[in-house]
Design a protein around this motif. Sequence first.
Motif, mmCIF file in Angstrom:
data_model
loop_
_atom_site.group_PDB
_atom_site.id
_atom_site.type_symbol
_atom_site.label_atom_id
_atom_site.label_comp_id
_atom_site.label_asym_id
_atom_site.label_seq_id
_atom_site.Cartn_x
_atom_site.Cartn_y
_atom_site.Cartn_z
ATOM 1 N N ASP A 1 0.856 -1.179 0.000
ATOM 2 C CA ASP A 1 0.000 0.000 0.000
ATOM 3 C C ASP A 1 0.900 1.240 0.000
ATOM 4 O OD1 ASP A 1 -2.491 1.146 0.003
ATOM 5 O OD2 ASP A 1 -2.696 1.109 2.178
ATOM 6 N N LEU A 2 0.901 1.996 -1.081
ATOM 7 C CA LEU A 2 1.759 3.170 -1.201
ATOM 8 C C LEU A 2 1.283 4.293 -0.298
ATOM 9 C CD1 LEU A 2 2.324 3.325 -5.052
ATOM 10 C CD2 LEU A 2 3.949 2.607 -3.304
ATOM 11 N N ASP A 3 2.233 5.019 0.277
ATOM 12 C CA ASP A 3 1.952 6.180 1.119
ATOM 13 C C ASP A 3 2.152 7.427 0.265
ATOM 14 O OD1 ASP A 3 1.709 8.096 3.061
ATOM 15 O OD2 ASP A 3 3.448 7.458 4.218
ATOM 16 N N HIS A 4 1.101 8.218 0.104
ATOM 17 C CA HIS A 4 1.163 9.411 -0.735
ATOM 18 C C HIS A 4 0.928 10.666 0.094
ATOM 19 C CE1 HIS A 4 1.134 7.068 -4.435
ATOM 20 N NE2 HIS A 4 0.178 6.340 -3.904
ATOM 21 N N SER A 36 -0.682 14.052 4.634
ATOM 22 C CA SER A 36 0.264 12.938 4.518
ATOM 23 C C SER A 36 -0.420 11.622 4.881
ATOM 24 C CB SER A 36 1.481 13.175 5.423
ATOM 25 O OG SER A 36 1.079 13.341 6.756
ATOM 26 N N ASN A 37 0.266 10.538 4.590
ATOM 27 C CA ASN A 37 -0.221 9.184 4.870
ATOM 28 C C ASN A 37 -1.485 8.839 4.102
ATOM 29 O OD1 ASN A 37 1.901 8.749 6.691
ATOM 30 N ND2 ASN A 37 0.732 9.664 8.355
ATOM 31 N N THR A 39 -3.326 6.719 1.753
ATOM 32 C CA THR A 39 -3.194 5.368 1.215
ATOM 33 C C THR A 39 -4.557 4.895 0.733
ATOM 34 O OG1 THR A 39 -3.691 4.260 3.306
ATOM 35 C CG2 THR A 39 -1.373 4.825 2.903
ATOM 36 N N SER A 40 -4.540 3.827 -0.042
ATOM 37 C CA SER A 40 -5.805 3.271 -0.533
ATOM 38 C C SER A 40 -6.624 2.666 0.599
ATOM 39 C CB SER A 40 -5.540 2.223 -1.615
ATOM 40 O OG SER A 40 -4.771 1.162 -1.087
ATOM 41 N N SER A 41 -5.990 2.367 1.731
ATOM 42 C CA SER A 41 -6.731 1.782 2.853
ATOM 43 C C SER A 41 -7.196 2.838 3.866
ATOM 44 C CB SER A 41 -5.867 0.732 3.559
ATOM 45 O OG SER A 41 -4.683 1.330 4.054
ATOM 46 N N ALA A 42 -6.954 4.124 3.590
ATOM 47 C CA ALA A 42 -7.415 5.185 4.500
ATOM 48 C C ALA A 42 -8.938 5.168 4.553
ATOM 49 C CB ALA A 42 -6.912 6.537 4.020
#
Length: 195
Positions: A1-4, A36-37, A39-42
């Motif tokens: 899971d990328l952090d954008h 920040s932080n 992610t697709s799982s946010a």
Amino acid sequence: DLDHTAYFAAPAFKHGFTTSGASVNSVTKNLIYQVSNVTSSATAGSLTSHVTALNLGGADDNLPFADGVITGVTLDSKTDTLYITTKAIVGTAATHAGIYAYDITTGDVSTVWSESVSSDSQALNDMTYITVDPTTGDYFVSDGLHAANPGIYTGNVGSSAAPTELYADSSSPDSGAFTEGLALGNVRRAMDQAL
């Protein structure tokens, strides 16, 4: 899971009236926030503790009101630079329309291009969407419905010259249409694939 990291503009206005009934507008906030932080799982509401205002050089981290009200922002991920569009609001402290650069690494704000705007001069005063070609530094910006000459304009982030018109909304085959969004595709790749 990328952090954008995401960025969004958040200007605010106050509308009021004088005792004689004249309309009075004022700019109360001219901010860009960094989230920040991402992610697709946010989940909904999970990022509120990860939001901070960028220091854009003015009081309380605002872009100085005289530089115009923030209307758009885009990221050049190659140079870690945010490009910000602003518009003037006649009758307020926001007396300029322009394109500004915010260096994410250093926190420096610089002017790419800016013009003073009065009620008589509305050139490029409704810029809302901007995108930057990270390879060439060319930017493309839409000047919307409330502009004297709505359309798409271009310039280069390395030049302080005024943007030049690429497309006039008046040439639209759809009467009454105006530019309301902007995206930049990879034209060279599409041309190479066609050959």
